[in-house]
Structures are given as C-alpha cells and as structure tokens.
Design an enzyme around this catalytic site. Structure first.
Site, PDB file in Angstrom:
ATOM      1  N   LYS A 117       0.905  -1.189  -0.206  1.00 54.29           N
ATOM      2  CA  LYS A 117      -0.177  -0.011   0.026  1.00 54.29           C
ATOM      3  C   LYS A 117       0.687   1.345  -0.012  1.00 54.29           C
ATOM      4  O   LYS A 117       0.409   2.463  -0.452  1.00 54.29           O
ATOM      5  CB  LYS A 117      -1.011   0.085   1.339  1.00 54.29           C
ATOM      6  CG  LYS A 117      -2.038  -1.045   1.039  1.00 54.29           C
ATOM      7  CD  LYS A 117      -3.188  -0.970   1.905  1.00 54.29           C
ATOM      8  CE  LYS A 117      -4.467  -2.174   1.482  1.00 54.29           C
ATOM      9  NZ  LYS A 117      -3.663  -3.544   1.832  1.00 54.29           N
TER      10      LYS A 117
HETATM   11  C1  PLP Z   1      -4.304  -4.578   1.089  1.00 54.87           C
HETATM   12  C2  PLP Z   1      -3.444  -5.793   0.902  1.00 54.87           C
HETATM   13  C3  PLP Z   1      -4.100  -6.856   0.082  1.00 54.87           C
HETATM   14  C4  PLP Z   1      -5.280  -6.735  -1.050  1.00 54.87           C
HETATM   15  O1  PLP Z   1      -5.063  -5.680  -1.895  1.00 54.87           O
HETATM   16  P1  PLP Z   1      -6.455  -5.329  -2.692  1.00 54.87           P
HETATM   17  O2  PLP Z   1      -6.124  -3.989  -3.541  1.00 54.87           O
HETATM   18  O3  PLP Z   1      -7.507  -4.921  -1.411  1.00 54.87           O
HETATM   19  O4  PLP Z   1      -7.132  -6.227  -3.463  1.00 54.87           O
HETATM   20  C5  PLP Z   1      -3.059  -8.022  -0.183  1.00 54.87           C
HETATM   21  N1  PLP Z   1      -1.903  -8.133   0.664  1.00 54.87           N
HETATM   22  C6  PLP Z   1      -1.739  -7.174   1.657  1.00 54.87           C
HETATM   23  C7  PLP Z   1      -0.402  -7.451   2.268  1.00 54.87           C
HETATM   24  C8  PLP Z   1      -2.472  -6.017   1.627  1.00 54.87           C
HETATM   25  O5  PLP Z   1      -1.898  -5.048   2.665  1.00 54.87           O
END
Ligand code: PLP
Length: 476
Positions: A117
């Site tokens: 993120k």
């Molecule tokens: C947020 C997240 C996901 C999922 O991503 P999306 O964009 O919601 O599909 C997968 N793995 C980790 C470690 C995350 O923080």
C-alpha cells in the site's frame, strides 16, 4: 482526460477534482473516459526510461497520460520526490527476483510500512499536499484500519502541510508490530484512536461521521480508502516495471498473480492491460474469503455477511465485498452504466448478490480480459511458506504465499508468471513462526519498535466522542 462514474452520472471531472473525493455523486466509482493506448514504440521508449532514468521517470510517463491538470514539471517533481531509493530501499523500487523456473516475485513491500500500500499511498501524500497548497485548503483524513491501510496512510501523511490524520483501529486487536508501527509516530498531525471494539465498529464510526454532512464540511473531513482513483493509478506503474524486468522484448507476454482483497491491486493490472501492456493472464488469488474466486469461477457475486467473513492468517485480504470490483464489471459489461447501477446500486443492496453466470459477457472475463482465479487456505499458506523456505531459502509473507499457491495452478509454459509480493514476512511473524519455527528477519529501522513510546487515545464505541476529539484537534 476526463473521468466518469460507473453509474452514469452526467458530470465529467478532471483528475484534481476527483483526487480528494471518494465515491462519485451517484455512488459509482470514477474511471477515465477511455484508457490511453501505449503502442509498441512507446513501450520500447518506456523500457529505456525505466532502465536509464528509473522508476520515478516511468511513473511520470504513465501518470501524465491521466493527469493533465498538474503542470508536467510539477508532476515530474512529485514522482521524483516519492519514488526514491531512500524510501523504497532499491534503485529498481520494485525489484524482481526468481523463485522457481517460470515464476518470479515482484517486491512491492520495501516501503516505509513493509506492505504494497506504500506504493500508492506515498504518492498520494505528495499529491494531496501539492493540491491542498494550490487551493489554500486543509484536509482532515478520517479512516478505519485493521492494519496495513492505516499505517501506510500515516507514514504517507506524516509531517505533510495542511493534512491531519485521524485513524481508528480496534483496541488491542492489531499485531504488536502493527501497533508499534502506528502508535510510535510522534508527528503532531497524526492521531491514533484505539476504539474499544472490533474493526466493524471503527468502520461504523467513520460512516456515522461521514453521514453528518454539516460536520464533514465544517471540519474538511476526507478519506484515503482503496476506491480512490489516484491510488489505483499509482499502482498501474509497477505492472509496467514488472513487465520490463521480466522480458527482453515487447513480443513476450507476462502473467501476474495478485493476492486480492478489495480488488484495487489487480484492477490496476486490468488498467495496464487495457492500455496495451502485453499481459496474458491476471490471476486473482484469494484466501478463505473467496468472494472474487467464486465470481471468476461461476459468475455469481455474493457479498458475505459478518458471520461468514473469516479472520484468517492473511488478514489484509479478509473482505466481505470487494470495493473496487464495480470498476471491472463496468468494463466487462461494455461500459453499460445503467446496468452497472442496476447490479451494484439495486440488486446488491436488495439481495446481496447478482449472478452473471448466464450472461454472454461473463466468459469474456477470461477470454478477453485474461482473468482467472484461485483460492488458498491456512493449510495451503503454511505449506507454501515451508516449501519456498526449504527449497529456495526465501521467506515469504502469508498474502504472498496465497499468491504463490494460486500462481502455480495457472503457469503456462513460455509465459513468465510474476507474483506480486504484497508484504514482508515480519508483518505476520506469528504465522511465519507457526510455519518455520523461527522469526522472520527484521529491517534495521524496525528493531525494537515495540519499546518506543506510544501515542494513542483509547475511546469507547461512540461516534460523538470521536467527533468531539476531531473538533478539538483539527484547528491547531
Ligand atoms: C491490502 C492488501 C492486499 C489486498 O489488496 P487489494 O488491493 O485490497 O486487493 C493484499 N495483501 C496485503 C499485504 C495488503 O496489505
């Protein structure tokens, strides 16, 4: 470039108008009116840009096709400020490493909070600061988190002028590492509020505050949730960077496997593919919360109630519905906005489900858009982490393990399969210990963070108390 709503609202907006917004006025999600096309010559040029000038320069190339209301020199500077080796650990920013023949890991989790993120949120921090200064405005970001999103938002917004963050989290329910990551921040513009309840209580408080329009306006309340178009756009860049690292020429196709929850990450892959990036398959990997796997197998999209939303060892994928999914369905249905509104606005709120299994568009998800899927359980996760450790000496986190498990079911000979590494194992140490009997390594800046002083307010499940706190702290 103008942006439209998936539910057909007549208004068209520019990038900076939707930058600070969430949903479109009709409840839809914003998408560009068309996807800019990247031809072979451009792809070749971008390959060189990435190799010679680096990720920030590539990010500028991609973003400038979608953002025409920030002067090019400013946008270039924002990208350069964001994607540095100091912040992301390497010159490549998203280095690719081989795992086994035909299968690669693309590291998206070497940013400040060790999860993917950061890739988008770090850019968002700079974009927000820039746009707010231009408008002479301030913004108070209110959010709820069970882990990754909240810390990524706080590390992106800390110290930014004109921005404050009020982040709610369930008291005592995040891992000690995650709590330490967030609560050790001493920046005066970051406010941690631990709610004596569960994550849903936190989310309900955010909703209650957001529904009080007078309060929201008086205190310039905004959000940074995963439906934000700028976040999604920032993620498009690393599909290009991954592709360039996995191939020597544009004649080669690549597949990506994406550990998925809210469908934000893999939706960025869809956008890259729509722009002309030679992607073969987009493999959606889910955990036990298999809303998306069910859809791609059967055409049934069924939102889960809280009773069948499971707490798993890949918790950042524990979703009851996939908030970005509407964007893909809009494209799948040939950009039919009235139908998208009927499905997501009407059917979903009435029945909690819709079924495209018999619709002639559904098979296109695989045949035209390259989508396939698979599911991974706790036992799969543990087995995959053990296998990857014992055979290749690499530790992977639980979400990435879900990706590797599902990727292996979809590898096609001659097509490199790139699994997106969405977090580092240290964030989910407990499960790593369960699988391997040892703690994952910890990057130097994180050694001992559990012992740092914590800055957090504990509050009961009470939206009025949260409002009072925000009102008292958002003027200074
Ligand atoms: C947020 C997240 C996901 C999922 O991503 P999306 O964009 O919601 O599909 C997968 N793995 C980790 C470690 C995350 O923080």
């Amino acid at each position: 470039m103008r942006y439209l709503s998936t539910r057909g609202h007549a208004e068209r907006k520019r990038f900076c108008e939707i930058l600070l917004e969430g949903l479109a006025p009709d409840g839809g999600l914003y998408l560009p009116e068309r996807y800019p096309q990247v031809d072979d010559a451009t792809l070749t040029r971008w390959r060189e840009v990435y190799r010679e000038q680096g990720y920030a320069a590539l990010a500028f190339e991609v973003l400038s096709l979608y953002i025409d209301d920030i002067p090019a020199a400013d946008l270039r500077a924002l990208c350069a400020k964001t994607y540095t080796a100091e912040v992301f650990g390497t010159r490549e920013i998203v280095p690719l490493r081989p795992l086994e023949p035909g299968l690669w890991l693309e590291a998206l989790s070497n940013g400040p909070t060790l999860a993917f993120k950061d890739m988008a949120m770090q850019l968002l921090g700079h974009l927000f600061e820039y746009e707010l200064a231009r408008r002479g405005q301030t913004l108070n970001i209110l959010g709820a988190t069970s882990g990754d999103t909240g810390s990524a938002a706080e590390y992106a917004m800390r110290g930014k002028r004109g921005i404050r963050v009020f982040m709610l989290s369930p008291h005592g329910r995040m891992s000690p590492f995650q709590q330490a990551q967030m609560f050790s921040l001493q920046d005066p513009n970051i406010h941690n509020i631990a709610i004596e309840g569960v994550f849903d209580d936190c989310q309900d408080i955010v909703k209650a505050v957001s529904h009080d329009l007078a309060f929201k306006q008086r205190h310039q309340i905004g959000t940074v949730n995963s439906i934000n178009w700028a976040r999604l756009l920032a993620q498009v860049v690393y599909y290009f960077a991954g592709y360039f690292q996995a191939t020597a020429s544009n004649a080669q196709k690549v597949s990506f496997t994406v550990p998925s929850g809210n469908f934000g990450n893999v939706c960025a892959g869809h956008v890259a593919r729509m722009m002309g990036l030679p992607i073969d398959q987009l493999v959606v990997a889910t955990n036990e919360n298999d809303v998306l796997d069910e859809f791609f197998r059967t055409g049934l999209y069924r939102v889960r109630g809280s009773a069948d939303t499971f707490e798993t060892s890949s918790p950042s994928m524990d979703i009851s519905k996939a908030s970005n999914f509407e964007r893909f369905v809009f494209d799948l249905l040939g950009r039919d906005a009235p139908r998208t509104r009927a499905l997501f606005g009407d059917a979903l709120s009435r029945d909690g489900r819709f079924d495209l299994g018999a619709d002639p568009h559904f098979p296109l998800a695989a045949s035209r858009y390259g989508f396939v899927s698979g599911k991974s359980t706790h036992a799969d996760r543990i087995a995959t982490i053990r296998d990857v450790w014992s055979r290749f000496g690499q530790m992977i986190d639980t979400h990435t393990a879900d990706g590797v498990k599902v990727a292996r079911e979809h590898v096609r000979s001659g097509v490199p399969m790139v699994v997106l590494e969405t977090a580092l194992p240290i964030k989910f140490a407990q499960t790593l210990v369960e699988a391997l009997g040892r703690e994952p390594g910890r990057p130097a800046p994180f050694i001992g963070i559990e012992n740092l002083p914590k800055r957090v307010q504990v509050m009961p499940v009470d939206a009025e108390r949260v409002k009072a706190y925000i009102a008292a702290h958002c003027q200074a």
